[in-house]
Design an enzyme around this catalytic site. Structure first.
Site, PDB file in Angstrom:
ATOM      1  N   GLU A  44       0.869  -1.171   0.000  1.00 38.67           N
ATOM      2  CA  GLU A  44       0.000   0.000   0.000  1.00 38.67           C
ATOM      3  C   GLU A  44       0.910   1.225   0.000  1.00 38.67           C
ATOM      4  OE1 GLU A  44      -2.705   0.297   3.320  1.00 38.67           O
ATOM      5  OE2 GLU A  44      -3.444   2.234   2.620  1.00 38.67           O
ATOM      6  N   ARG A 271       4.983 -12.976   9.568  1.00 36.59           N
ATOM      7  CA  ARG A 271       5.679 -11.741   9.252  1.00 36.59           C
ATOM      8  C   ARG A 271       6.979 -11.647  10.026  1.00 36.59           C
ATOM      9  NH1 ARG A 271       3.700  -6.656   9.637  1.00 36.59           N
ATOM     10  NH2 ARG A 271       1.707  -7.291   8.807  1.00 36.59           N
ATOM     11  N   LYS A 281       4.269   0.755   9.400  1.00 33.96           N
ATOM     12  CA  LYS A 281       4.411   2.012   8.657  1.00 33.96           C
ATOM     13  C   LYS A 281       3.808   3.182   9.425  1.00 33.96           C
ATOM     14  CE  LYS A 281       3.019   0.115   4.789  1.00 33.96           C
ATOM     15  NZ  LYS A 281       2.473  -0.017   3.434  1.00 33.96           N
TER      16      LYS A 281
HETATM   17  P1  ATP Z   1       2.695  -2.405   8.115  1.00 33.53           P
HETATM   18  O1  ATP Z   1       2.036  -3.380   9.026  1.00 33.53           O
HETATM   19  O2  ATP Z   1       4.135  -2.215   8.368  1.00 33.53           O
HETATM   20  O3  ATP Z   1       1.982  -1.108   8.015  1.00 33.53           O
HETATM   21  P2  ATP Z   1       1.411  -3.494   5.882  1.00 33.53           P
HETATM   22  O4  ATP Z   1       1.196  -4.943   5.943  1.00 33.53           O
HETATM   23  O5  ATP Z   1       0.255  -2.623   6.153  1.00 33.53           O
HETATM   24  O6  ATP Z   1       2.671  -3.111   6.728  1.00 33.53           O
HETATM   25  P3  ATP Z   1       1.519  -3.387   3.058  1.00 33.53           P
HETATM   26  O7  ATP Z   1       1.983  -2.278   2.214  1.00 33.53           O
HETATM   27  O8  ATP Z   1       0.087  -3.730   3.055  1.00 33.53           O
HETATM   28  O9  ATP Z   1       2.006  -3.055   4.517  1.00 33.53           O
HETATM   29  O10 ATP Z   1       2.399  -4.682   2.806  1.00 33.53           O
HETATM   30  C1  ATP Z   1       2.777  -5.165   1.562  1.00 33.53           C
HETATM   31  C2  ATP Z   1       3.154  -6.594   1.679  1.00 33.53           C
HETATM   32  O11 ATP Z   1       4.247  -6.745   2.578  1.00 33.53           O
HETATM   33  C3  ATP Z   1       2.022  -7.425   2.240  1.00 33.53           C
HETATM   34  O12 ATP Z   1       1.915  -8.611   1.484  1.00 33.53           O
HETATM   35  C4  ATP Z   1       2.421  -7.712   3.646  1.00 33.53           C
HETATM   36  O13 ATP Z   1       1.921  -8.930   4.058  1.00 33.53           O
HETATM   37  C5  ATP Z   1       3.947  -7.718   3.538  1.00 33.53           C
HETATM   38  N1  ATP Z   1       4.545  -7.350   4.825  1.00 33.53           N
HETATM   39  C6  ATP Z   1       4.309  -6.231   5.542  1.00 33.53           C
HETATM   40  N2  ATP Z   1       4.984  -6.256   6.700  1.00 33.53           N
HETATM   41  C7  ATP Z   1       5.663  -7.428   6.732  1.00 33.53           C
HETATM   42  C8  ATP Z   1       6.546  -8.046   7.658  1.00 33.53           C
HETATM   43  N3  ATP Z   1       6.874  -7.478   8.808  1.00 33.53           N
HETATM   44  N4  ATP Z   1       7.056  -9.261   7.336  1.00 33.53           N
HETATM   45  C9  ATP Z   1       6.747  -9.849   6.171  1.00 33.53           C
HETATM   46  N5  ATP Z   1       5.928  -9.319   5.252  1.00 33.53           N
HETATM   47  C10 ATP Z   1       5.387  -8.127   5.514  1.00 33.53           C
HETATM   48 MG    MG Z   2      -1.559  -3.189   4.821  1.00 33.62          MG
END
Ligand code: ATP
Ligand code: MG
Length: 568
Positions: A44, A271, A281
């Site tokens: 995102e 994760r 984020k």
């Molecule tokens: P955050 O929780 O840090 O805000 P998010 O999951 O909202 O991260 P996205 O931009 O939606 O961020 O994530 C993009 C991809 O990265 C998704 O497939 C998510 O599952 C993966 N991802 C995000 N954080 C992690 C993590 N700590 N370990 C592994 N994969 C991750």
């Molecule tokens: Mg997300």
């Protein structure tokens, strides 16, 4: 400290097949998806990518590479209030820097807004979705609990025609934000809360970074994701564990597309969490916005851009990702493993130089004034092909202040009054006089050198107990060096329910040393070039550097606490 180079044993991993690889192999064996493998990385664009995303990138693009398949980059831009083009650009830069490239142009969920809207209309027409004009609070209160079923909305059974009409008017901007939502009609008594008539469209009167003001209704992530996967032909939609409970919903939507037999398959993995690090984020944005760090690429940040600026290499991050592997169990990875990975890579690749961070002047009293000479130094003892360089030596040198003690305790083997030590690649020197200012502060040392020990060995076979790094005063490049420590002093800053994570910020995470001296070899360095400053650690040239004032970031110290812990 010794002058031995930091030779960590080679722990480069042979990548083992993980449970996702095995599932894909099984799918291929069964001839699913016409033997295609197609993954996607779906960020995102609401912030910069962090090391957790790097794990997901390595996993998704890695599968694309290993199975001769494809990987898409798809921006999940369904929430216009938080998304910006700056983030889109940084994400593409970071994925490329890690060494991956996507198939075709990058995709955007917003590319599918039209199709998603049509599909929503189809769901309404088929009696699978309805407009609910209760407010958010009421809807939430009716959700029930995991053990108590929810309450059906009074609008649940309104006619498809009425809902369709309301949805059209909602789309045309007739209603205010929050006035109504579109919900899937699934099961308010489902044990899975996500199946209790989830919201699939909401009104948001916000400017979208790509579609501008065209839309005032936006699909929810859960509604958009699976369909986007389907339209792109994604075979394996890999996401983090918290989406496991969303999977029935993912399947419910995709099953109702009813266009072909092909179905994308969602697979979840744990994760990445790292000790001493926050990895959300939202929280990283807070650190940036409130000025706790100097931007998203502050070298203390766990962002990919921060790690890059800190001196991490793409190889070290990819290796780290392979080492930690892919599992189904959430856990916490020790941040020293990440540090170990970059040390391991830089040990093999970084140019060695000598640099003095906390200078103490040494005058070689028996070395002629106005004379200098060039001595041979090895560029990288781990890699002969990197060759040798010349290091200038002259009458006035700097050594590290910590390498001298006027009254050395028993285990201090470095320089002291009357003692002899080796200057790396140069000569043996003996300290004869300690010069002090009126405050008793040591200002310089007067030493003599043994010309016969050139190159670092004495012809008579006498030994010294220490080898020091040094630079020639006249030739050294005056630089600023930034020493970084962990941003948080708590192992799990996010793990305290009552206490905000910012309470655990380490107030000593940045130390700026304005007057350091590095050997002249670094004059031609370009931003992000890597060096090992012998005996001190790995450093790289910061993009803030100017010709007048080079700035070096310390990536990591040489001491390898990960390797040590493994030996124990
Ligand atoms: P955050 O929780 O840090 O805000 P998010 O999951 O909202 O991260 P996205 O931009 O939606 O961020 O994530 C993009 C991809 O990265 C998704 O497939 C998510 O599952 C993966 N991802 C995000 N954080 C992690 C993590 N700590 N370990 C592994 N994969 C991750
Ligand atoms: Mg997300």
């Amino acid at each position: 400290m010794t002058d031995k180079n930091n030779t960590t044993e080679n722990t480069e991993v042979q990548k083992k097949a993980n449970f996702i690889d095995l599932q894909i192999e099984e799918d291929l064996k069964q001839g699913k998806n016409d033997n295609r493998v197609h993954t996607r990385f779906p960020p995102e664009p609401n912030g910069y990518l962090h090391i957790g995303h790097a794990k997901s990138i390595c996993l998704n693009f890695g599968i694309g590479e290993n199975f001769n398949g494809k990987t898409n980059l798809r921006f999940d831009d369904t929430n216009p209030s938080k998304e910006e083009t700056e983030y889109v650009d940084s994400i593409m830069e970071d994925v490329r820097w890690l060494g991956f490239d996507w198939d075709n142009e990058p995709y955007f969920a917003s590319d599918y807004f039209e199709k998603l809207h049509e599909f929503a209309c189809k769901l309404i027409s088929e009696g699978n979705a309805y407009i609910d004009d209760q407010n958010a609070e009421t809807i939430s209160n009716q959700k029930g609990t995991p053990t108590r079923p929810g309450i059906e909305s009074p609008h649940r059974n309104r006619s498809a025609e009425e809902s369709l009409d309301l949805f059209k008017r909602m789309t045309a901007g007739e209603f205010d934000e929050g006035a109504c939502v579109l919900r899937a009609k699934i099961d308010m008594a489902s044990p899975n809360m996500h199946m209790r008539d989830p919201i699939i469209y909401r009104i948001m009167k916000a400017h979208h970074h790509r579609t501008g003001d065209k839309w005032c209704v936006y699909p929810m992530y859960d509604f958009a994701h699976g369909q986007c996967d389907y339209w792109e032909g994604i075979t394996h939609s890999i996401c983090t564990l918290e989406f496991e409970v969303h999977r029935p919903l993912y399947d419910w939507f995709v099953n109702r597309l009813q266009e072909t037999d092909y179905r994308p398959r969602q697979i979840e993995f744990a994760r990445l969490n790292l000790t001493y690090t926050v990895m959300s984020k939202r929280k990283l944005l807070e650190l940036v916005k409130d000025g706790h760090v100097n931007g998203w690429d502050d070298p203390r940040m766990p962002t990919i851009s921060g790690l890059r600026r800190r001196g991490y290499t793409p190889e070290s991050i990819r290796n780290f990702s392979d080492k930690i592997g892919v599992t189904k169990v959430n856990g916490m990875i020790d941040v020293t493993l990440l540090e170990h990975s970059v040390k391991e890579h830089l040990n093999k690749t970084a140019q060695r130089v000598m640099g003095v961070l906390n200078p103490l002047k040494v005058v070689i009293t028996n070395y002629p004034e106005n004379q200098s000479e060039e001595l041979d130094a090895v560029n990288n003892p781990e890699d002969e092909t990197m060759g040798k360089r010349k290091v200038p030596f002259s009458r006035e040198l700097y050594i590290e202040r910590e390498d001298f003690m006027e009254e050395p305790p028993r285990k201090f083997f470095r320089l002291g009054p009357g003692r002899e030590v080796r200057l790396r690649y140069a000569y043996f020197i003996t300290c004869n006089d300690v010069i002090k200012d009126e405050n008793g502060e040591i200002t310089e040392l007067h030493c003599t050198y043994d010309p016969a020990s050139k190159g670092g060995n004495s012809p008579d076979g006498r030994k010294v107990k220490a080898t020091l790094h040094w630079v020639s005063v006249e030739h050294a490049v005056k630089s600023e060096v930034r020493l970084y420590d962990r941003l948080f002093s708590d192992e799990n800053p996010d793990g305290h329910k009552e206490i905000d994570f910012k309470e655990f910020m380490n107030s000593d995470s940045l130390q700026v040393l304005p007057g350091c001296y590095i050997e002249p070899f670094v004059k031609d360095a370009k931003p992000l070039d890597h060096f090992q400053f012998e005996r001190l650690g790995y450093f790289n040239l910061d993009p803030d550097s100017t010709t007048e004032k080079p700035v070096f970031n310390r990536t990591v110290q040489l001491r390898d606490s990960w390797a040590k812990a493994q030996q124990k």
